[in-house]
Design a protein around this motif. Structure first.
Motif, PDB file in Angstrom:
ATOM      1  N   PRO A  34       0.821  -1.215   0.000  1.00 39.41           N
ATOM      2  CA  PRO A  34       0.000   0.000   0.000  1.00 39.41           C
ATOM      3  C   PRO A  34       0.861   1.276   0.000  1.00 39.41           C
ATOM      4  O   PRO A  34       1.895   1.331   0.658  1.00 39.41           O
ATOM      5  N   HIS A  35       0.410   2.257  -0.754  1.00 38.94           N
ATOM      6  CA  HIS A  35       1.089   3.562  -0.815  1.00 38.94           C
ATOM      7  C   HIS A  35       0.108   4.639  -0.366  1.00 38.94           C
ATOM      8  O   HIS A  35      -1.104   4.399  -0.307  1.00 38.94           O
ATOM      9  N   PHE A  36       0.639   5.829  -0.056  1.00 36.39           N
ATOM     10  CA  PHE A  36      -0.231   6.856   0.535  1.00 36.39           C
ATOM     11  C   PHE A  36       0.036   8.232  -0.061  1.00 36.39           C
ATOM     12  O   PHE A  36       1.184   8.598  -0.322  1.00 36.39           O
ATOM     13  N   ILE A  37      -1.051   8.953  -0.252  1.00 34.32           N
ATOM     14  CA  ILE A  37      -0.943  10.348  -0.684  1.00 34.32           C
ATOM     15  C   ILE A  37      -1.654  11.202   0.372  1.00 34.32           C
ATOM     16  O   ILE A  37      -2.856  11.032   0.599  1.00 34.32           O
ATOM     17  N   VAL A  77      -7.860   4.679  -3.239  1.00 27.24           N
ATOM     18  CA  VAL A  77      -9.146   5.093  -2.680  1.00 27.24           C
ATOM     19  C   VAL A  77      -8.943   6.406  -1.934  1.00 27.24           C
ATOM     20  O   VAL A  77      -8.069   6.514  -1.070  1.00 27.24           O
ATOM     21  N   ASP A  78      -9.712   7.409  -2.300  1.00 27.82           N
ATOM     22  CA  ASP A  78      -9.695   8.700  -1.610  1.00 27.82           C
ATOM     23  C   ASP A  78     -10.764   8.633  -0.513  1.00 27.82           C
ATOM     24  O   ASP A  78     -11.963   8.661  -0.807  1.00 27.82           O
ATOM     25  N   VAL A  79     -10.309   8.505   0.725  1.00 27.25           N
ATOM     26  CA  VAL A  79     -11.279   8.342   1.819  1.00 27.25           C
ATOM     27  C   VAL A  79     -11.866   9.685   2.267  1.00 27.25           C
ATOM     28  O   VAL A  79     -12.934   9.720   2.880  1.00 27.25           O
ATOM     29  N   ARG A 109     -16.307  12.566   6.073  1.00 29.78           N
ATOM     30  CA  ARG A 109     -16.423  12.451   7.539  1.00 29.78           C
ATOM     31  C   ARG A 109     -15.119  11.947   8.139  1.00 29.78           C
ATOM     32  O   ARG A 109     -14.643  10.873   7.786  1.00 29.78           O
ATOM     33  N   ARG A 110     -14.604  12.729   9.073  1.00 28.39           N
ATOM     34  CA  ARG A 110     -13.343  12.380   9.712  1.00 28.39           C
ATOM     35  C   ARG A 110     -13.414  11.027  10.416  1.00 28.39           C
ATOM     36  O   ARG A 110     -12.471  10.263  10.409  1.00 28.39           O
ATOM     37  N   ASP A 111     -14.589  10.740  11.047  1.00 27.42           N
ATOM     38  CA  ASP A 111     -14.703   9.489  11.815  1.00 27.42           C
ATOM     39  C   ASP A 111     -14.706   8.244  10.920  1.00 27.42           C
ATOM     40  O   ASP A 111     -14.574   7.134  11.419  1.00 27.42           O
ATOM     41  N   LEU A 112     -14.860   8.452   9.619  1.00 26.48           N
ATOM     42  CA  LEU A 112     -14.908   7.290   8.718  1.00 26.48           C
ATOM     43  C   LEU A 112     -13.609   7.083   7.937  1.00 26.48           C
ATOM     44  O   LEU A 112     -13.496   6.139   7.160  1.00 26.48           O
ATOM     45  N   LEU A 113     -12.645   7.989   8.163  1.00 26.61           N
ATOM     46  CA  LEU A 113     -11.414   7.896   7.366  1.00 26.61           C
ATOM     47  C   LEU A 113     -10.672   6.587   7.649  1.00 26.61           C
ATOM     48  O   LEU A 113     -10.270   5.887   6.724  1.00 26.61           O
ATOM     49  N   LEU A 114     -10.502   6.268   8.927  1.00 22.44           N
ATOM     50  CA  LEU A 114      -9.736   5.069   9.270  1.00 22.44           C
ATOM     51  C   LEU A 114     -10.443   3.781   8.826  1.00 22.44           C
ATOM     52  O   LEU A 114      -9.823   2.954   8.134  1.00 22.44           O
ATOM     53  N   PRO A 115     -11.723   3.582   9.190  1.00 21.65           N
ATOM     54  CA  PRO A 115     -12.355   2.318   8.745  1.00 21.65           C
ATOM     55  C   PRO A 115     -12.413   2.159   7.224  1.00 21.65           C
ATOM     56  O   PRO A 115     -12.206   1.055   6.716  1.00 21.65           O
ATOM     57  N   THR A 116     -12.639   3.246   6.504  1.00 22.25           N
ATOM     58  CA  THR A 116     -12.701   3.087   5.038  1.00 22.25           C
ATOM     59  C   THR A 116     -11.300   2.854   4.454  1.00 22.25           C
ATOM     60  O   THR A 116     -11.150   2.106   3.483  1.00 22.25           O
ATOM     61  N   ALA A 117     -10.293   3.463   5.073  1.00 20.96           N
ATOM     62  CA  ALA A 117      -8.919   3.222   4.595  1.00 20.96           C
ATOM     63  C   ALA A 117      -8.544   1.759   4.830  1.00 20.96           C
ATOM     64  O   ALA A 117      -7.932   1.112   3.966  1.00 20.96           O
ATOM     65  N   LYS A 118      -8.944   1.231   5.990  1.00 20.52           N
ATOM     66  CA  LYS A 118      -8.667  -0.190   6.264  1.00 20.52           C
ATOM     67  C   LYS A 118      -9.377  -1.073   5.245  1.00 20.52           C
ATOM     68  O   LYS A 118      -8.819  -2.053   4.739  1.00 20.52           O
ATOM     69  N   ALA A 119     -10.623  -0.712   4.970  1.00 19.18           N
ATOM     70  CA  ALA A 119     -11.401  -1.500   4.002  1.00 19.18           C
ATOM     71  C   ALA A 119     -10.737  -1.455   2.624  1.00 19.18           C
ATOM     72  O   ALA A 119     -10.679  -2.465   1.917  1.00 19.18           O
ATOM     73  N   ALA A 120     -10.240  -0.277   2.268  1.00 18.69           N
ATOM     74  CA  ALA A 120      -9.600  -0.118   0.949  1.00 18.69           C
ATOM     75  C   ALA A 120      -8.386  -1.046   0.826  1.00 18.69           C
ATOM     76  O   ALA A 120      -8.236  -1.760  -0.168  1.00 18.69           O
ATOM     77  N   TYR A 132      -2.538   7.259  10.764  1.00 15.35           N
ATOM     78  CA  TYR A 132      -1.505   6.507  10.064  1.00 15.35           C
ATOM     79  C   TYR A 132      -1.001   5.331  10.897  1.00 15.35           C
ATOM     80  O   TYR A 132      -0.817   4.228  10.380  1.00 15.35           O
ATOM     81  N   SER A 133      -0.825   5.572  12.210  1.00 17.67           N
ATOM     82  CA  SER A 133      -0.301   4.458  13.009  1.00 17.67           C
ATOM     83  C   SER A 133      -1.355   3.357  13.167  1.00 17.67           C
ATOM     84  O   SER A 133      -1.030   2.171  13.102  1.00 17.67           O
ATOM     85  N   GLU A 134      -2.623   3.735  13.315  1.00 19.34           N
ATOM     86  CA  GLU A 134      -3.686   2.716  13.397  1.00 19.34           C
ATOM     87  C   GLU A 134      -3.769   1.923  12.096  1.00 19.34           C
ATOM     88  O   GLU A 134      -3.964   0.708  12.112  1.00 19.34           O
ATOM     89  N   LEU A 135      -3.634   2.621  10.998  1.00 25.17           N
ATOM     90  CA  LEU A 135      -3.726   1.963   9.694  1.00 25.17           C
ATOM     91  C   LEU A 135      -2.559   0.991   9.511  1.00 25.17           C
ATOM     92  O   LEU A 135      -2.741  -0.138   9.051  1.00 25.17           O
TER      93      LEU A 135
END
Ligand code: PEP
Ligand code: MN
Length: 358
Positions: free
Chosen positions: A119-122, A292-294, A300-311, A347-350
């Motif tokens: 995985p890569h990140f922007i 995936v652009d979360v 929604r800030r609260d959905l950034l982490l779960p959707t990033a994990k899903a991606a 980032y650390s959770e991801l």
């Protein structure tokens, strides 16, 4: 009529069916040849004048017992099937398709190899607002060992009265900061005329959702030697998205990253609806990396982490998200950008999530 005679007639019908089958398929092969020739000459596949001519010739020779209208109906179906066959052949030939190129395309951005299985990140602000603002985020990106920094200089805004971005001055800020931290810059271009000068300042041309079908922009981006991050349109089907990428690759530029960013649905709980299954579909159908652009998909800030994990879990090649030193005063998208603490935590959770799975 005796049973024997009936059997004999049935046998004749069976034989005729097989002859018709052979003829229909023979016809289809010729139609395919015609399709290829038309494609080479850039001609339209569907030609109503020719179709009318064929139907007239057939009905002129129709001695019954079928009525002309019935004969027309049957032959129109045959014509339609032939046209569909030509289109299937065309689809198979898409340059972005896996059928054309089975192996994954890897887009190398200053050594960050997008599509290599990792995985890569922007990350970066929605819009470039000042040198200091970009610098603070760049430092946070760099401290994570990451390479890709985003920031919008040309902002396509819904309202003409909203902040439109700093334009070329914004690109200059991005370039200066990127050079200081040895980062690569992703920034949106909205006007084909800007591409030539923009490529001196940026490493990846972003084509935004609102411009996914700006065909002149796609063609211009396809003609330069710079990676392109192509975002899915607000209400674009996967097929339209793939065809937009085809516009770019058809001009010679294969370095394309597709980015799912949510589509418009009736759902109002999120800004857009993240079409997560688009990721494996795009991975199957094309050889291009998929991000995936979360931020814009959820809003929604609260959905950034779960959707990033899903991606990541579903096989995306990377995630994009917006980070701002002080989102409350951001000139755009202030509701969903992460501040620096939130970014650290995200980032650390991801990373934890990724290492558990691998
Ligand atoms: C962006 O990424 O800056 C942006 C405007 O996103 P989108 O085109 O997906 O709306
Ligand atoms: Mn934004």
């Amino acid at each position: 009529m005796s049973n024997q005679e009936l059997d004999q007639l049935r046998k004749q019908v069976d034989e005729m069916n097989l002859k018709l089958l052979e003829l229909i398929n023979e016809r289809a092969t010729i139609v395919q040849e015609i399709g290829k020739a038309k494609e080479k000459q850039g001609m339209n596949r569907y030609d109503p004048v020719r179709e009318r001519g064929m139907l007239d010739l057939i009905t002129d020779h129709n001695d019954g017992p079928f009525e002309n209208s019935t004969i027309e109906h049957i032959f129109k179906e045959i014509f339609k099937a032939g046209l569909e066959l030509q289109q299937d052949d065309h689809r198979k030939a898409l340059l972005v398709s896996r059928k054309k190129k089975p192996e994954d395309t890897i887009v190398d951005i200053k050594g960050d190899k997008i599509g290599d299985g990792q995985p890569h990140f922007i990350f970066g602000p929605c819009a470039v607002e000042s040198y200091e603002q970009v610098k603070i985020v760049a430092e946070a990106v760099k401290s994570k060992g990451l390479k890709l920094l985003r920031g919008g200089a040309f902002k396509p805004r819904t309202s003409p009265y909203d902040f439109q971005g700093l334009g070329l001055d914004g690109l200059k800020i991005l370039k200066q900061v990127a050079d200081e931290y040895d980062l690569a810059v992703v920034s949106e271009i909205v006007n084909p005329a800007d591409i030539e000068k923009a490529i001196d300042y940026i490493d990846v041309i972003q084509i935004g959702a609102r411009n996914m079908q700006n065909f002149e922009l796609l063609k211009t981006a396809g003609a330069v030697n710079k990676p392109v991050l192509l975002k899915r349109g607000l209400a674009a089907t996967i097929s339209e998205f793939i065809n937009a990428a085809e516009y770019i690759i058809s001009q010679g530029n294969e370095n394309i990253i597709l980015c799912e960013r949510g589509i418009r649905t009736y759902e109002r709980a999120t800004r857009n609806t993240l079409d997560i299954s688009a990721v494996p579909i795009l991975k199957q159908e094309t050889h291009l990396p998929v991000f995936v652009d979360v931020t814009h998909s959820t809003g929604r800030r609260d959905l950034l982490l779960p959707t990033a994990k899903a991606a990541i879990a579903i096989g995306a090649d990377g995630v994009m998200a917006e980070v701002h030193p002080d989102p409350a005063v951001a000139l755009s998208d202030s509701a969903q950008q992460m501040n620096l603490d939130q970014f650290d935590q995200f980032y650390s959770e991801l990373q934890k999530g990724i290492s558990i799975r691998s």
